[in-house]
Design an enzyme around this catalytic site. Structure first.
Site, PDB file in Angstrom:
ATOM      1  N   TYR A 155       0.800  -1.227   0.000  1.00 22.07           N
ATOM      2  CA  TYR A 155       0.000   0.000   0.000  1.00 22.07           C
ATOM      3  C   TYR A 155       0.833   1.278   0.000  1.00 22.07           C
ATOM      4  O   TYR A 155       0.287   2.364  -0.216  1.00 22.07           O
ATOM      5  CB  TYR A 155      -0.983   0.006   1.178  1.00 22.07           C
ATOM      6  CG  TYR A 155      -2.092  -1.016   1.064  1.00 22.07           C
ATOM      7  CD1 TYR A 155      -2.251  -1.794  -0.081  1.00 22.07           C
ATOM      8  CD2 TYR A 155      -2.996  -1.212   2.098  1.00 22.07           C
ATOM      9  CE1 TYR A 155      -3.261  -2.734  -0.189  1.00 22.07           C
ATOM     10  CE2 TYR A 155      -4.017  -2.145   2.003  1.00 22.07           C
ATOM     11  CZ  TYR A 155      -4.145  -2.905   0.853  1.00 22.07           C
ATOM     12  OH  TYR A 155      -5.154  -3.825   0.763  1.00 22.07           O
ATOM     13  N   LYS A 209       4.770 -14.320   2.182  1.00 23.33           N
ATOM     14  CA  LYS A 209       4.880 -15.206   1.010  1.00 23.33           C
ATOM     15  C   LYS A 209       6.345 -15.200   0.589  1.00 23.33           C
ATOM     16  O   LYS A 209       6.692 -14.881  -0.560  1.00 23.33           O
ATOM     17  CB  LYS A 209       3.969 -14.715  -0.133  1.00 23.33           C
ATOM     18  CG  LYS A 209       2.502 -15.056   0.050  1.00 23.33           C
ATOM     19  CD  LYS A 209       2.192 -16.543  -0.024  1.00 23.33           C
ATOM     20  CE  LYS A 209       2.199 -17.056  -1.448  1.00 23.33           C
ATOM     21  NZ  LYS A 209       1.786 -18.499  -1.506  1.00 23.33           N
ATOM     22  N   ASP A 241      -1.338 -17.824   2.387  1.00 20.97           N
ATOM     23  CA  ASP A 241      -2.482 -18.641   1.955  1.00 20.97           C
ATOM     24  C   ASP A 241      -2.803 -19.695   3.020  1.00 20.97           C
ATOM     25  O   ASP A 241      -3.961 -19.897   3.402  1.00 20.97           O
ATOM     26  CB  ASP A 241      -2.233 -19.273   0.572  1.00 20.97           C
ATOM     27  CG  ASP A 241      -0.814 -19.786   0.373  1.00 20.97           C
ATOM     28  OD1 ASP A 241      -0.005 -19.724   1.328  1.00 20.97           O
ATOM     29  OD2 ASP A 241      -0.504 -20.268  -0.739  1.00 20.97           O
ATOM     30  N   ASP A 265      -4.396  -6.713   5.772  1.00 23.40           N
ATOM     31  CA  ASP A 265      -5.723  -6.218   5.387  1.00 23.40           C
ATOM     32  C   ASP A 265      -6.621  -7.403   5.024  1.00 23.40           C
ATOM     33  O   ASP A 265      -7.750  -7.529   5.510  1.00 23.40           O
ATOM     34  CB  ASP A 265      -5.560  -5.249   4.207  1.00 23.40           C
ATOM     35  CG  ASP A 265      -6.851  -4.532   3.845  1.00 23.40           C
ATOM     36  OD1 ASP A 265      -7.773  -4.523   4.669  1.00 23.40           O
ATOM     37  OD2 ASP A 265      -6.935  -3.994   2.724  1.00 23.40           O
ATOM     38  N   ASP A 269      -9.880  -9.525   7.565  1.00 18.32           N
ATOM     39  CA  ASP A 269     -11.281  -9.770   7.191  1.00 18.32           C
ATOM     40  C   ASP A 269     -11.626 -11.259   7.277  1.00 18.32           C
ATOM     41  O   ASP A 269     -12.749 -11.619   7.628  1.00 18.32           O
ATOM     42  CB  ASP A 269     -11.577  -9.248   5.781  1.00 18.32           C
ATOM     43  CG  ASP A 269     -11.870  -7.743   5.764  1.00 18.32           C
ATOM     44  OD1 ASP A 269     -11.351  -7.036   6.652  1.00 18.32           O
ATOM     45  OD2 ASP A 269     -12.610  -7.275   4.872  1.00 18.32           O
TER      46      ASP A 269
HETATM   47  C1  IPM Z   1      -8.875  -1.435   6.478  1.00 20.36           C
HETATM   48  C2  IPM Z   1      -9.590  -0.956   5.262  1.00 20.36           C
HETATM   49  C3  IPM Z   1      -8.742   0.044   4.526  1.00 20.36           C
HETATM   50  C4  IPM Z   1      -7.388  -0.544   4.230  1.00 20.36           C
HETATM   51  C5  IPM Z   1      -9.385   0.485   3.219  1.00 20.36           C
HETATM   52  C6  IPM Z   1     -10.727   1.110   3.433  1.00 20.36           C
HETATM   53  C7  IPM Z   1      -8.466   1.378   2.449  1.00 20.36           C
HETATM   54  O1  IPM Z   1      -9.907  -2.032   4.453  1.00 20.36           O
HETATM   55  O2  IPM Z   1      -8.554  -0.615   7.338  1.00 20.36           O
HETATM   56  O3  IPM Z   1      -8.640  -2.627   6.579  1.00 20.36           O
HETATM   57  O4  IPM Z   1      -7.211  -1.172   3.237  1.00 20.36           O
HETATM   58  O5  IPM Z   1      -6.501  -0.403   5.005  1.00 20.36           O
HETATM   59 MG    MG Z   2      -9.540  -3.891   5.245  1.00 16.56          MG
END
Ligand code: IPM
Ligand code: MG
Length: 378
Positions: A155, A209, A241, A265, A269
Site C-alpha cells: 500500500y 509469502k 495462503d 488487510d 477480514d
Molecule cells: C482497512 C480498510 C482500509 C485498508 C481500506 C478502506 C483502504 O480495508 O482498514 O482494513 O485497506 O486499510
Molecule cells: Mg480492510
C-alpha cells in the site's frame, strides 16, 4: 480482553486529572451514527470511573474531499498531531468519490497512517460468548491479535505506481527498519498477553509469502533476527495462503500474528468472519505520536441512516483508545459491558451479522450496563 500497548509511551499520564482530549472524525456512510454511539459510550464509561473526556470534531473522508478537494486538509492532520491525546475515527469513503484512476478519493489510510507514522495496525480478534458465526468454534477459542504493518508494503504504492495506457504496476516495498519495528511490536505484545487459547503458549506467527517474493523474504529474515531477542516467546511461520486456511480451521493456535500491510488487510477480514463479522472488530493505528482508533470495516453507505449497523467495532475501538491512553479502568468498563450483554443474550446479532434491534438499541444496552455496574466493573 486487554489491549497491551507495548513499548510505546501512552499519550497521556494516567494520573492526570485534565479531560482526555479526543478528536472525533465522524466519517462517511454509517460513520456518523457509529461515532456518535461510541462517543456516548466512551464518555459514560469514563464518567463511571471518575474521568473526563473532551471531544472535538475534525473533518476527514469522502464528504471532506467533495467539499475541499482533499480527504483531509493538511492543517487538520497537523492539529491531530499536536492538539489531541487520541483520535476516534469512523469509517470513511463513498463509492462514487473517486480519482480519475479509479481509486477511492475519500480514504484516509494514506494520509493518517503515513502522516502520523502510525506503523502498527493492531487488530484483536476474539470470539465472545453469545456470538454465533458460520464456522463453529467454542467461545474464547479465538483470541489473537493481527499486527499489520501500516506504513509500507504494497500500500506504500498508493497513487505512485508506473502507469502507461496498457500496463500498471504497484510495487511492494519493505524496509529493514519497518520490518524490525513491527516485529518488535508484535513480540512485546505477546509478552503482555496470556498465550494462544489452544495451548497457552505465548507465540508470534510471522505471515508472509517468502516462498515467492524477495520483499517477503526480507520480512521473514528480519522477523527471525528480532525473535532472537525474545527467547521466552515461541515463534512460527505461515505462508499467507496457509494462514488464511488455519485462521478458519485452527484459530486457537494463534496468539499474535505479524504481517505486511496488504496481507494483514486481507487476513483481518478472514478472521473477522470467524468472530461475528467486521462489526465486531476494532482496531488501533498506533505509533510513537498520536494514535487513532477505528473499526476495520468500511462505511457501508447502503446501510447509512437506517439504524442497522453494528456499532460494536466502533465501541470496542473506543475501549482500545482508552487503554492506549492509560485509562484502563474505563476501557475495562466498556469491554465488560459489551461482553456481558452479548453473553446474557441481551444483545445479539442476526445471521447476517447486523445487530438485533438496531444501532441505537445496542448503544442503549451498553450504556445501561455501564450505568448499572459502572466503575465496579473495572
Ligand atoms: C482497512 C480498510 C482500509 C485498508 C481500506 C478502506 C483502504 O480495508 O482498514 O482494513 O485497506 O486499510
Ligand atoms: Mg480492510
Amino acid at each position: 480482553m486487554t489491549f497491551p500497548d507495548p513499548g510505546l509511551s501512552p499519550a497521556t499520564d494516567p494520573a492526570r486529572r485534565e479531560p482526555l482530549r479526543v478528536a472525533l472524525i465522524a466519517g462517511d456512510g454509517i460513520g456518523p451514527e457509529l461515532v456518535d454511539s461510541a462517543a456516548r459510550v466512551l464518555a459514560a464509561a469514563s464518567q463511571s470511573v471518575g474521568e473526563d473526556v473532551c471531544f472535538t470534531e475534525e473533518p476527514g473522508g469522502a464528504s471532506t474531499y467533495e467539499e475541499t478537494g482533499v480527504a483531509m486538509p493538511a492543517e487538520v492532520l497537523q492539529r491531530l498531531r499536536t492538539c489531541y491525546d487520541a483520535v476516534l475515527k469512523g469509517p470513511v469513503g463513498l463509492p462514487h468519490v473517486r480519482h480519475a484512476d479509479g481509486t477511492e478519493a475519500g480514504l484516509l489510510g494514506g494520509i493518517m497512517r503515513t502522516g502520523l507514522d502510525a506503523f502498527a495496525n493492531v487488530r484483536p480478534m476474539r470470539l465472545r460468548p453469545g456470538v454465533h458465526t458460520p464456522v463453529r468454534h467454542a467461545p474464547n477459542d479465538i483470541d489473537y491479535v493481527i499486527v499489520r504493518e501500516n506504513t509500507e508494503g504494497l500500500y506504500l504504492s498508493r497513487g505512485l505506481g508506473v502507469v502507461t495506457r496498457d500496463a500498471v504496476s504497484d510495487q511492494l516495498m519493505l524496509t529493514r527498519r519497518g520490518c524490525a519495528r513491527i516485529c518488535r511490536y508484535a513480540f512485546e505484545l505477546a509478552r503482555q498477553r496470556h498465550g494462544a487459547p489452544g495451548d497457552g503458549v505465548r507465540r508470534v506467527t510471522c505471515v508472509d509469502k517468502s516462498n515467492v517474493l524477495r520483499s517477503y523474504a526480507l520480512f521473514r529474515e528480519v522477523f527471525d533476527d528480532v525473535a532472537e531477542a525474545y527467547p521466552d516467546i515461541d515463534t512460527d511461520h505461515r505462508y499467507a495462503d496457509a494462514a488464511g486456511h488455519d485462521l478458519v480451521a485452527n484459530p486457537s493456535h494463534f496468539d499474535v500474528i505479524v504481517t505486511e500491510n496488504f496481507l494483514g488487510d486481507l487476513l483481518s477480514d478472514v478472521g473477522a468472519a470467524t468472530v461475528g463479522g467486521l462489526g465486531m472488530c476494532p482496531s488501533g493505528n498506533i505509533g510513537d505520536g498520536v494514535s487513532y482508533f477505528e473499526p476495520t470495516h468500511g462505511s457501508a453507505p447502503g446501510l447509512a441512516g437506517q439504524d442497522r449497523a453494528n456499532p460494536l467495532s466502533q465501541i470496542l475501538s473506543a475501549a482500545m483508545l482508552l487503554h492506549h491512553c492509560g485509562r484502563d479502568r474505563g476501557a475495562q468498563v466498556i469491554e465488560r459491558a459489551v461482553t456481558d450483554a452479548l453473553a446474557s443474550g441481551e444483545m445479539s446479532l442476526t445471521p447476517h451479522q447486523t445487530p438485533v434491534g438496531g444501532t441505537e438499541q445496542v448503544t442503549r444496552t451498553v450504556l445501561d450496563r455501564i450505568n448499572q455496574t459502572g466503575g465496579n466493573a473495572a
